[in-house]
Design an enzyme around this catalytic site. Sequence first.
Site, PDB file in Angstrom:
ATOM      1  N   CYS A 140       0.819  -1.220   0.000  1.00 21.91           N
ATOM      2  CA  CYS A 140       0.000   0.000   0.000  1.00 21.91           C
ATOM      3  C   CYS A 140       0.852   1.268   0.000  1.00 21.91           C
ATOM      4  O   CYS A 140       0.593   2.197  -0.751  1.00 21.91           O
ATOM      5  CB  CYS A 140      -0.931   0.007   1.194  1.00 21.91           C
ATOM      6  SG  CYS A 140      -2.068  -1.392   1.222  1.00 21.91           S
ATOM      7  N   HIS A 141       1.862   1.301   0.853  1.00 27.26           N
ATOM      8  CA  HIS A 141       2.668   2.513   0.979  1.00 27.26           C
ATOM      9  C   HIS A 141       4.164   2.249   0.925  1.00 27.26           C
ATOM     10  O   HIS A 141       4.965   3.145   1.139  1.00 27.26           O
ATOM     11  CB  HIS A 141       2.307   3.252   2.268  1.00 27.26           C
ATOM     12  CG  HIS A 141       0.851   3.608   2.331  1.00 27.26           C
ATOM     13  ND1 HIS A 141      -0.041   2.876   3.067  1.00 27.26           N
ATOM     14  CD2 HIS A 141       0.141   4.567   1.700  1.00 27.26           C
ATOM     15  CE1 HIS A 141      -1.254   3.390   2.906  1.00 27.26           C
ATOM     16  NE2 HIS A 141      -1.172   4.414   2.084  1.00 27.26           N
TER      17      HIS A 141
END
Length: 176
Positions: A140-141
């Site tokens: 996700c990040h």
Amino acid sequence: MEASATADEPTPTRRDFLFIATGAVGVVGAGAAVWPLIDQMNPDATTLAAASTEVDIGNIAEGQIVTIKWRGKPVFISHRTQAEIEAARAVPIDELPDPATDQSRTQKPEWLIVIGICTHLGCVPLGNDGPFQGGYFCPCHGSVYDASGRIRQGPAPKNLAVPPYAFDGDAKVKIG
């Protein structure tokens, strides 16, 4: 002089006894009335059962990561290889954003047990992924964790959390 001091003290009467006895019965009665209200605030049996879980780790192959659920959270149980253990222990602690030794994060070197929630925004990282052998990667990040669950790159501020656990012999572990 002391004889006159004791003569001034009132003697207990039957009314005093009844007053104290009535007060004691009232306190016991109030306690009996309030106890069910207090007792109903305790968690029920299903909640207590979810507080801990026992996992059979005898069938987890070396190099494999198994995900189980504990208290509604994913928990990664990793049966680490000797190469993963050596790589995790060789990392200089001063290079880590959240310094922790591999020994402080494991009870047995071959087993790593961590809560599988990224410390950045609560995503679930992927096991055996990323640039570190046996590590974790949060797509996700971009947070990257090593084989000891320590943050190595990305925006996550802390290492993957280690839940309370205890080994029950060589083939079972109790989490919680």
